[in-house]
Design a protein around this motif. Structure first.
Motif, PDB file in Angstrom:
ATOM      1  N   LEU A 103      37.866  48.272  37.265  1.00  0.00           N
ATOM      2  CA  LEU A 103      37.644  46.929  37.778  1.00  0.00           C
ATOM      3  C   LEU A 103      38.461  46.728  38.845  1.00  0.00           C
ATOM      4  CD1 LEU A 103      37.011  45.131  34.509  1.00  0.00           C
ATOM      5  CD2 LEU A 103      35.579  44.947  36.478  1.00  0.00           C
ATOM      6  N   THR A 104      38.195  47.009  40.126  1.00  0.00           N
ATOM      7  CA  THR A 104      39.034  46.591  41.355  1.00  0.00           C
ATOM      8  C   THR A 104      39.009  45.317  41.709  1.00  0.00           C
ATOM      9  OG1 THR A 104      37.070  46.800  42.815  1.00  0.00           O
ATOM     10  CG2 THR A 104      38.365  48.850  42.156  1.00  0.00           C
ATOM     11  N   GLU A 105      39.967  44.747  42.500  1.00  0.00           N
ATOM     12  CA  GLU A 105      39.861  43.285  42.797  1.00  0.00           C
ATOM     13  C   GLU A 105      38.494  43.161  43.505  1.00  0.00           C
ATOM     14  OE1 GLU A 105      43.130  41.610  45.259  1.00  0.00           O
ATOM     15  OE2 GLU A 105      44.166  43.504  44.488  1.00  0.00           O
ATOM     16  N   GLU A 106      37.918  43.928  44.347  1.00  0.00           N
ATOM     17  CA  GLU A 106      36.571  43.873  44.965  1.00  0.00           C
ATOM     18  C   GLU A 106      35.592  43.615  44.029  1.00  0.00           C
ATOM     19  OE1 GLU A 106      32.835  44.834  46.598  1.00  0.00           O
ATOM     20  OE2 GLU A 106      33.988  46.022  45.503  1.00  0.00           O
ATOM     21  N   MET A 107      35.462  44.536  42.962  1.00  0.00           N
ATOM     22  CA  MET A 107      34.455  44.363  42.215  1.00  0.00           C
ATOM     23  C   MET A 107      34.512  43.070  41.301  1.00  0.00           C
ATOM     24  SD  MET A 107      31.743  45.589  40.548  1.00  0.00           S
ATOM     25  CE  MET A 107      31.621  47.451  41.082  1.00  0.00           C
ATOM     26  N   ALA A 108      35.606  42.888  40.867  1.00  0.00           N
ATOM     27  CA  ALA A 108      35.852  41.580  39.832  1.00  0.00           C
ATOM     28  C   ALA A 108      35.403  40.303  40.742  1.00  0.00           C
ATOM     29  CB  ALA A 108      37.243  41.398  39.686  1.00  0.00           C
ATOM     30  N   ARG A 109      35.732  40.299  42.107  1.00  0.00           N
ATOM     31  CA  ARG A 109      35.352  39.067  42.863  1.00  0.00           C
ATOM     32  C   ARG A 109      33.626  39.143  43.050  1.00  0.00           C
ATOM     33  NH1 ARG A 109      39.577  40.455  46.185  1.00  0.00           N
ATOM     34  NH2 ARG A 109      37.941  41.519  47.735  1.00  0.00           N
ATOM     35  N   ARG A 110      33.167  40.463  43.308  1.00  0.00           N
ATOM     36  CA  ARG A 110      31.639  40.530  43.449  1.00  0.00           C
ATOM     37  C   ARG A 110      31.117  40.063  42.084  1.00  0.00           C
ATOM     38  NH1 ARG A 110      29.710  44.410  47.003  1.00  0.00           N
ATOM     39  NH2 ARG A 110      27.581  43.904  47.252  1.00  0.00           N
ATOM     40  N   ASN A 151      42.550  41.427  37.500  1.00  0.00           N
ATOM     41  CA  ASN A 151      41.620  41.365  38.823  1.00  0.00           C
ATOM     42  C   ASN A 151      40.530  40.502  38.172  1.00  0.00           C
ATOM     43  OD1 ASN A 151      42.928  42.873  40.453  1.00  0.00           O
ATOM     44  ND2 ASN A 151      41.718  44.917  39.805  1.00  0.00           N
ATOM     45  N   LEU A 152      40.259  40.426  37.024  1.00  0.00           N
ATOM     46  CA  LEU A 152      39.004  39.368  36.559  1.00  0.00           C
ATOM     47  C   LEU A 152      39.666  38.172  36.557  1.00  0.00           C
ATOM     48  CD1 LEU A 152      37.596  41.581  33.662  1.00  0.00           C
ATOM     49  CD2 LEU A 152      36.165  40.939  35.633  1.00  0.00           C
ATOM     50  N   VAL A 153      40.897  37.794  36.204  1.00  0.00           N
ATOM     51  CA  VAL A 153      41.641  36.553  35.978  1.00  0.00           C
ATOM     52  C   VAL A 153      41.687  36.017  37.296  1.00  0.00           C
ATOM     53  CG1 VAL A 153      43.546  35.189  35.454  1.00  0.00           C
ATOM     54  CG2 VAL A 153      42.512  36.835  33.788  1.00  0.00           C
ATOM     55  N   ARG A 154      42.222  36.830  38.312  1.00  0.00           N
ATOM     56  CA  ARG A 154      42.428  36.439  39.698  1.00  0.00           C
ATOM     57  C   ARG A 154      40.978  36.248  40.486  1.00  0.00           C
ATOM     58  NH1 ARG A 154      46.585  40.021  39.689  1.00  0.00           N
ATOM     59  NH2 ARG A 154      45.053  41.740  40.726  1.00  0.00           N
ATOM     60  N   ALA A 155      39.935  36.603  40.150  1.00  0.00           N
ATOM     61  CA  ALA A 155      38.682  36.296  40.510  1.00  0.00           C
ATOM     62  C   ALA A 155      37.805  35.062  40.145  1.00  0.00           C
ATOM     63  CB  ALA A 155      37.631  37.625  40.372  1.00  0.00           C
TER      64      ALA A 155
END
Length: 189
Positions: A103-110, A151-155
């Motif tokens: 779960l990258t930052e980009e994937m979490a945001r997406r 990453n999920l929480v930041r997203a």
């Protein structure tokens, strides 16, 4: 349009989708035997997105509204984004179980901003890296799972859940895992 179901036949509400038979970890408790090719995890057998979308279109007539994405590791599917976006386009609400390591930052945001994946569970079995990594069979799995959770929480996910494979070797670690999950912004364990 929806199909007319016989009396006393409840509508189909959700699919439980094993997107891939592969994983990037080698967990002691799991029935999946991961395979690596050229040092990279192999997704092995994967669900065909076009067949999945056809099945979903048919199942919607029977009341389908949701799906749980799991695996193996669902994010290992080579067309995971296509699947999440395609199910979103078909109006399917989703939740997902993952080991969190991909779960990258980009994937979490997406996932948060462009799909109907509304609830995600991340596996953490211990509150310390050495024990978790030994149980998951890959060094660095603990730190990668925590990065994924963060990453999920930041997203913007406010309902991330930590799931724990409970066994006699970690039953005394429940409190530590709960504290760790809370410290990283998980809403439940």
């Amino acid at each position: 349009p929806s199909a007319q179901l016989p009396e006393n036949v409840p509508p189909l509400r959700a699919f439980y989708l094993y997107l891939t038979g592969g994983c990037n970890l080698m967990c002691r408790h799991c029935w999946i035997t991961p395979r690596f090719v050229n040092g990279r995890p192999d997704p092995q057998e994967c669900i065909d997105p076009e067949l999945l979308f056809a099945a979903v279109r048919e199942a919607k007539m029977l009341g389908l509204a949701g799906a749980k994405l799991t695996g193996g590791e669902p994010l290992l599917h080579p067309r995971f984004r296509d699947i999440a976006e395609g199910l979103t386009a078909l109006g399917i609400e989703m939740n997902m179980e993952t080991n969190g390591t991909l779960l990258t930052e980009e994937m979490a945001r997406r996932l948060k901003n462009e799909t109907k994946v509304g609830f995600i569970s991340v596996s953490l079995d211990y509150d310390d890296p050495a024990s978790h990594d030994a149980f998951r069979g890959v060094n660095g799995a603990f730190e990668a799972a925590l990065r994924g959770l963060d990453n999920l929480v930041r997203a913007g996910y406010e309902n991330v859940q930590v799931i724990m494979g409970l066994h006699k070797g970690n039953v005394d670690k429940i409190e530590g895992v709960v504290e760790l999950a809370a410290a990283h912004g998980a809403s439940s364990v």
